[in-house]
Enzyme design. Structure first.
Site, PDB file in Angstrom:
ATOM      1  N   CYS A 141       0.863  -1.189   0.000  1.00  0.00           N
ATOM      2  CA  CYS A 141       0.000   0.000   0.000  1.00  0.00           C
ATOM      3  C   CYS A 141       0.898   1.238   0.000  1.00  0.00           C
ATOM      4  O   CYS A 141       0.826   2.097   0.884  1.00  0.00           O
ATOM      5  CB  CYS A 141      -0.957   0.008   1.181  1.00  0.00           C
ATOM      6  SG  CYS A 141      -1.922  -1.511   1.361  1.00  0.00           S
ATOM      7  N   ALA A 142       1.752   1.324  -1.015  1.00  0.00           N
ATOM      8  CA  ALA A 142       2.901   2.228  -0.998  1.00  0.00           C
ATOM      9  C   ALA A 142       2.585   3.679  -1.333  1.00  0.00           C
ATOM     10  O   ALA A 142       3.283   4.585  -0.864  1.00  0.00           O
ATOM     11  CB  ALA A 142       3.960   1.709  -1.980  1.00  0.00           C
ATOM     12  N   ASP A 179       0.758  -1.019  -4.862  1.00  0.00           N
ATOM     13  CA  ASP A 179      -0.443  -0.281  -4.479  1.00  0.00           C
ATOM     14  C   ASP A 179      -1.542  -0.612  -5.478  1.00  0.00           C
ATOM     15  O   ASP A 179      -1.262  -0.894  -6.650  1.00  0.00           O
ATOM     16  CB  ASP A 179      -0.185   1.227  -4.458  1.00  0.00           C
ATOM     17  CG  ASP A 179      -1.252   1.978  -3.678  1.00  0.00           C
ATOM     18  OD1 ASP A 179      -1.044   2.231  -2.474  1.00  0.00           O
ATOM     19  OD2 ASP A 179      -2.301   2.315  -4.262  1.00  0.00           O
ATOM     20  N   CYS A 193      -2.495   5.591   9.803  1.00  0.00           N
ATOM     21  CA  CYS A 193      -2.582   6.999  10.215  1.00  0.00           C
ATOM     22  C   CYS A 193      -3.946   7.223  10.857  1.00  0.00           C
ATOM     23  O   CYS A 193      -4.729   8.072  10.432  1.00  0.00           O
ATOM     24  CB  CYS A 193      -2.353   7.940   9.034  1.00  0.00           C
ATOM     25  SG  CYS A 193      -3.362   7.601   7.578  1.00  0.00           S
TER      26      CYS A 193
END
Length: 421
Positions: free
Chosen positions: A240-241, A261, A356
């Site tokens: 998931c770059a 991704d 995040c």
């Protein structure tokens, strides 16, 4: 289109898209919402929309006494924008009112009859401007505030809300010497190695941009790649770059990086930054739930899809677009990605899981559940220079919050754990 402020009109469209259509600003901008605007107009439209959304409860409180009924969505967006310009940006009233009325007249028969209302309401808001400073710090939407109160307590959430209102500074990650970058840009070298600049800095004008000496990356996000502790020659998967800041960090450390991704469009930005920074990685557009690697990896960095509630200070649209029911599906997706990724490690390999998010469901609870599913899996303490003991959880993971580092401008919310099978 003479006399029409295109940036203001675009800002109104962005605000309506978030509040009435539940589209993020990124989705709208990616869908060409700002096409036809000059770079300065695009930047101004985004700034106006962000300021409005960041201060939305205050904006609504200023408007409420002057509205007997709710006007059409695009008229209400104009009133919200005008109030933001008057109370947040300090634009003179005559300029705000005249521009708003002109935009109403340009909107066609459906809304042009509201010109008098817009004129009167914005003039009353301007006259009542002193009330703005007495309004409380905007609270997060109830669905999110309740979850955060349960996790961190009232005082911590109030500090987070203050951090969200202040917005986010601009952080850079240096390809090489961070101290030299701080000196060249006039930035502040943070204890963890990022360089912090004032909000509003024109990125492309900074020294070293064209030469690829640095890239934009929040200080909290930069810690996730540092937790990998990449060594030269190691084979590392950045899962998931996109948009790619962590890929750049791993490649700059000398690792052989595979960046995967699901979004080809977002990977294009990653490729551009690799080229600018003269770094290399194998870039793959694929769904990680289907993709199978041809080899195993020394380390994997899984920055899992999440609620992004840790980034609200720079993305104030997110709480308005997301809702509590979204979390369950995200938690299930994170668990599925984590389970797959653990099977792609070489013997003795390590996996850094991060989100995040400020929600324990996407961090602490996710790791606790993984430990139950995978006997023998352990959490390895994350020790990074410049981090504070307050940030470490009981099992050695890092829990970062917007209310940390207030004297230095805060940081995004992040959860980081390093796992060993």
């Amino acid at each position: 289109m003479s006399g029409i402020d295109l940036a203001r009109r675009a800002a109104c469209a962005l605000i309506t898209g978030v509040l009435d259509e539940r589209q993020t600003l990124a989705e709208q901008i990616g869908a060409e919402a700002l096409d036809g605007l000059s770079p300065s107009e695009r930047a101004r439209a985004q700034r106006l929309a962000l300021d409005c959304l960041r201060n939305l409860p205050r904006v609504e409180a200023m408007l409420k006494p002057h509205l007997r009924r709710r006007p059409p969505a695009d008229v209400l967006a104009l009133l919200r924008l005008g109030t933001t310009e008057l109370c947040v940006e300090g634009v003179p009233a005559h300029g705000v009112v005249n521009a708003a009325v002109a935009l109403v007249h340009s909107g066609g028969r459906r809304v042009e009859g509201y010109a008098g209302l817009v004129n009167a309401v914005l003039r009353k808001v301007a006259e009542d401007g002193a009330r703005w400073s007495a309004l409380p710090v905007p609270a997060l939407p109830g669905w999110l505030r309740g979850r955060l109160m349960s996790a961190w307590g009232k005082v911590a959430v109030m500090r987070m809300e203050e951090a969200h209102l202040a917005g986010a500074p601009l952080d850079l990650t240096a390809r090489g010497d961070a101290a030299a970058l701080a000196g060249a840009t006039g930035g502040q070298l943070l204890p963890t190695g990022s360089v912090r600049l004032a909000t509003g800095t024109q990125v492309t004008a900074l020294p070293g941009y064209a030469e690829g000496e640095w890239w934009v990356q929040d200080a909290a996000a930069a810690l996730a790649a540092r937790a990998v502790a990449a060594q030269p020659g190691e084979e590392i998967l950045d899962l998931c770059a996109a948009p790619g800041g962590k890929t750049l960090q791993l490649a700059a450390a000398g690792a052989q990086v595979t960046a995967l991704d699901i979004s080809e469009g977002r990977l294009e930005r990653l490729r551009e930054n690799l080229d600018r920074c003269r770094l290399s990685a194998e870039v793959i557009a694929a769904d990680a739930l289907i993709w199978e690697p041809e080899r195993r990896f020394d380390a994997i960095l899984l920055d899992a899809p999440c609620s992004a509630t840790g980034t609200i200070r720079r993305h104030p649209d997110l709480p308005q677009v997301k809702q509590s029911s979204d979390i369950r599906d995200l938690v299930a997706l994170q668990a599925a990605l984590l389970d797959r990724a653990l099977g792609w490690l070489k013997p003795g390999g390590r996996l850094v899981y991060c989100t995040c998010s400020l929600l324990p469901d996407e961090g602490e609870a996710q790791i606790a559940a993984a430990l139950v599913r995978h006997p023998g899996l352990s959490v390895e303490p994350v020790e990074i220079a410049g981090t504070d003991p307050e940030w470490h959880t009981g099992n050695g993971a890092l829990r970062l919050r917007p209310d940390y580092w207030p004297e230095m401008g805060g940081m995004d919310g992040f959860f980081i754990a390093r796992l060993r099978p």
